[in-house]
Scaffold this motif. Structure first.
Motif, PDB file in Angstrom:
ATOM      1  N   SER A   1      -3.270  -6.280  -6.995  1.00  0.00           N
ATOM      2  CA  SER A   1      -4.121  -7.337  -7.566  1.00  0.00           C
ATOM      3  C   SER A   1      -3.908  -8.641  -6.801  1.00  0.00           C
ATOM      4  O   SER A   1      -2.815  -8.913  -6.300  1.00  0.00           O
ATOM      5  CB  SER A   1      -3.800  -7.536  -9.050  1.00  0.00           C
ATOM      6  OG  SER A   1      -2.525  -8.117  -9.184  1.00  0.00           O
TER       7      SER A   1
ATOM      8  N   ARG B   1       0.852  -1.214   0.000  1.00  0.00           N
ATOM      9  CA  ARG B   1       0.000   0.000   0.000  1.00  0.00           C
ATOM     10  C   ARG B   1       0.875   1.246   0.000  1.00  0.00           C
ATOM     11  O   ARG B   1       0.639   2.193  -0.736  1.00  0.00           O
ATOM     12  CB  ARG B   1      -0.927   0.011   1.209  1.00  0.00           C
ATOM     13  CG  ARG B   1      -2.176  -0.836   1.007  1.00  0.00           C
ATOM     14  CD  ARG B   1      -3.229  -0.570   2.057  1.00  0.00           C
ATOM     15  NE  ARG B   1      -2.874  -1.078   3.371  1.00  0.00           N
ATOM     16  CZ  ARG B   1      -2.487  -0.337   4.396  1.00  0.00           C
ATOM     17  NH1 ARG B   1      -2.410   0.971   4.298  1.00  0.00           N
ATOM     18  NH2 ARG B   1      -2.174  -0.898   5.558  1.00  0.00           N
TER      19      ARG B   1
ATOM     20  N   ARG C   1       1.485  -7.028  -6.648  1.00  0.00           N
ATOM     21  CA  ARG C   1       0.799  -8.214  -7.191  1.00  0.00           C
ATOM     22  C   ARG C   1       0.897  -9.339  -6.170  1.00  0.00           C
ATOM     23  O   ARG C   1       1.991  -9.642  -5.684  1.00  0.00           O
ATOM     24  CB  ARG C   1       1.489  -8.698  -8.483  1.00  0.00           C
ATOM     25  CG  ARG C   1       1.398  -7.747  -9.649  1.00  0.00           C
ATOM     26  CD  ARG C   1       0.131  -8.033 -10.436  1.00  0.00           C
ATOM     27  NE  ARG C   1      -0.383  -6.809 -11.001  1.00  0.00           N
ATOM     28  CZ  ARG C   1      -0.170  -6.375 -12.232  1.00  0.00           C
ATOM     29  NH1 ARG C   1       0.541  -7.115 -13.038  1.00  0.00           N
ATOM     30  NH2 ARG C   1      -0.685  -5.255 -12.656  1.00  0.00           N
TER      31      ARG C   1
ATOM     32  N   ARG D   1      -1.521  -6.459 -17.488  1.00  0.00           N
ATOM     33  CA  ARG D   1      -1.937  -5.121 -16.998  1.00  0.00           C
ATOM     34  C   ARG D   1      -3.083  -5.242 -16.021  1.00  0.00           C
ATOM     35  O   ARG D   1      -3.218  -4.447 -15.103  1.00  0.00           O
ATOM     36  CB  ARG D   1      -2.344  -4.244 -18.184  1.00  0.00           C
ATOM     37  CG  ARG D   1      -1.098  -3.768 -18.940  1.00  0.00           C
ATOM     38  CD  ARG D   1      -1.476  -2.984 -20.129  1.00  0.00           C
ATOM     39  NE  ARG D   1      -2.331  -1.853 -19.752  1.00  0.00           N
ATOM     40  CZ  ARG D   1      -2.520  -0.811 -20.508  1.00  0.00           C
ATOM     41  NH1 ARG D   1      -1.933  -0.714 -21.666  1.00  0.00           N
ATOM     42  NH2 ARG D   1      -3.313   0.162 -20.124  1.00  0.00           N
ATOM     43  N   SER D   2      -3.967  -6.208 -16.242  1.00  0.00           N
ATOM     44  CA  SER D   2      -5.070  -6.391 -15.288  1.00  0.00           C
ATOM     45  C   SER D   2      -5.299  -7.882 -15.044  1.00  0.00           C
ATOM     46  O   SER D   2      -6.111  -8.519 -15.730  1.00  0.00           O
ATOM     47  CB  SER D   2      -6.347  -5.715 -15.788  1.00  0.00           C
ATOM     48  OG  SER D   2      -6.565  -6.074 -17.126  1.00  0.00           O
TER      49      SER D   2
ATOM     50  N   GLY E   1       2.451   2.017  -3.265  1.00  0.00           N
ATOM     51  CA  GLY E   1       1.501   2.372  -4.330  1.00  0.00           C
ATOM     52  C   GLY E   1       1.040   1.223  -5.200  1.00  0.00           C
ATOM     53  O   GLY E   1       0.448   1.445  -6.255  1.00  0.00           O
ATOM     54  N   GLY E   2       1.280  -0.022  -4.782  1.00  0.00           N
ATOM     55  CA  GLY E   2       0.730  -1.148  -5.551  1.00  0.00           C
ATOM     56  C   GLY E   2       1.537  -2.410  -5.391  1.00  0.00           C
ATOM     57  O   GLY E   2       2.585  -2.422  -4.735  1.00  0.00           O
TER      58      GLY E   2
ATOM     59  N   LYS F   1      -8.214  -3.723  -4.228  1.00  0.00           N
ATOM     60  CA  LYS F   1      -8.220  -3.272  -5.634  1.00  0.00           C
ATOM     61  C   LYS F   1      -7.924  -1.769  -5.735  1.00  0.00           C
ATOM     62  O   LYS F   1      -7.132  -1.331  -6.566  1.00  0.00           O
ATOM     63  CB  LYS F   1      -9.603  -3.587  -6.233  1.00  0.00           C
ATOM     64  CG  LYS F   1      -9.725  -3.373  -7.724  1.00  0.00           C
ATOM     65  CD  LYS F   1     -11.129  -3.801  -8.153  1.00  0.00           C
ATOM     66  CE  LYS F   1     -11.550  -3.279  -9.484  1.00  0.00           C
ATOM     67  NZ  LYS F   1     -10.863  -3.794 -10.617  1.00  0.00           N
TER      68      LYS F   1
ATOM     69  N   ASN G   1      -4.362  -0.420  -5.952  1.00  0.00           N
ATOM     70  CA  ASN G   1      -3.534  -0.878  -7.080  1.00  0.00           C
ATOM     71  C   ASN G   1      -2.802  -2.195  -6.760  1.00  0.00           C
ATOM     72  O   ASN G   1      -1.691  -2.423  -7.210  1.00  0.00           O
ATOM     73  CB  ASN G   1      -2.545   0.233  -7.470  1.00  0.00           C
ATOM     74  CG  ASN G   1      -1.881  -0.046  -8.793  1.00  0.00           C
ATOM     75  OD1 ASN G   1      -2.460  -0.692  -9.669  1.00  0.00           O
ATOM     76  ND2 ASN G   1      -0.641   0.410  -8.939  1.00  0.00           N
TER      77      ASN G   1
END
Ligand SMILES: NC(=O)c1ccc[n+]([C@@H]2O[C@H](COP(=O)([O-])OP(=O)(O)OC[C@H]3O[C@@H](n4cnc5c(N)ncnc54)[C@H](OP(=O)(O)O)[C@@H]3O)[C@@H](O)[C@H]2O)c1
Length: 275
Positions: free
Chosen positions: A174, A125, A131, A236-237, A128-129, A169, A172
């Protein structure tokens, strides 16, 4: 200086259970693909790796998880990808399995992931993101007889990941589940069995275990799972679920469309259970 700069640009990946099977294949592939990879083992000295660094971790211990992730952050300053893969197979009839054995299965296969994710999320967090990839199983979609607690630990992972994905989500981050069918790894050879034996189950248990071992031995190449994990990290998603291997793609579809008792009869036939 140049090497330091190069490594500061590399994405940092932590893969649990990288001494064997999917973890080792994935760590090797990601390292070759330019990621800075840290793999884990309970015995990193015994399980030396090529192309990535091995660090100690027992996912059953809060302290071990904290020390592993904090040590990594002190060295790299970031954690871009967490692949929670460590796990083992507990075999035995549900009635034969003690609460301690069942709890230990969950401590590794479910709470191991919970500990890692809980430790990694504040860092992801803040940066900033990130996986998160969780290695579940076909057994989290279709329960395997005489592997009740293994299946339950993977079903638990499925519900946990589905909820978590919604919650993070917006940051950012996943969350994806990899659901492999049967693959040729050390899963069956390093399986544990319930200590208690109740004679009435012996025939069916023996046949079901033998079939599980045969399915793993005849399974797909674990490199396929590594390729899917790389594609998730580079997507990307990323989606929530990735079924990998012929069984994982075919069997849940059949389960969804055929009548329940016909599907159950098929499972009983495949694992050579009494009618
Ligand atoms: N093979 C299949 O057919 C299949 C199918 C679906 C899902 N899966 C799942 O895939 C994952 C990887 O299994 P695999 O098939 O690659 O089996 P594997 O070859 O036996 O590898 C298991 C890995 O988990 C690690 N591990 C076990 N207990 C641990 C603990 N308490 N703390 C930290 N690490 C631990 C082991 O590392 P150390 O012993 O070195 O610590 C090892 O690296 C598991 O979650 C499994 O349930 C496998």
């Amino acid at each position: 200086m140049c090497a330091e700069k190069e490594s500061s640009k590399q994405k940092v990946v932590l893969i649990t259970g990288a001494s064997s099977g999917f973890g080792r294949e994935t760590a090797t592939l990601l390292a070759k693909s330019g990621y800075r990879v840290f793999g884990t083992s309970r015995n990193p000295e015994r399980n030396r790796a090529w192309g990535y660094e091995m660090i100690p971790l027992d996912v059953r211990s809060d302290n071990s998880v904290r020390a592993c992730v904090q040590g990594l952050m002190e060295r790299t300053g970031r954690l871009d990808v967490l692949v929670s893969n460590a796990g083992y197979e507990l075999a035995g009839a549900v009635e034969e399995t003690s609460i301690d054995e069942a709890r230990d299965q969950f401590e590794t296969n479910f709470f191991g992931t919970v500990r890692l994710v809980k430790t990694a999320l504040p860092m992801m967090r803040k940066q900033g993101g990130g996986r998160i990839v969780l290695v579940s199983s076909l057994a989290g979609l279709i329960a395997i007889p005489f592997h009740g607690f293994y299946s339950a630990s993977k079903y638990a992972l499925e519900g946990y990941a589905e909820a978590l994905r919604h919650e993070v989500k917006g940051f950012n981050i996943s969350v994806s589940l990899v659901e492999p069918g049967f693959f040729r790894t050390n899963l069956a050879s390093s399986a544990r069995s319930s200590a208690d034996v109740i004679d009435v189950y012996s025939g069916m248990r023996g046949r079901a275990r033998r079939m599980f071992e045969e399915f793993v031995q005849a399974g797909d190449d674990p490199g396929i799972v590594a390729t899917v994990i790389l594609s998730i990290i580079e997507s990307r998603s990323p989606r929530l679920r990735y079924r990998v291997g012929k069984d994982a793609k075919r069997l849940p579809r059949i389960k969804a469309i055929v009548p329940q008792d016909a599907f159950e009869a098929g499972v009983r036939r495949n694992f050579h259970l009494d009618r």
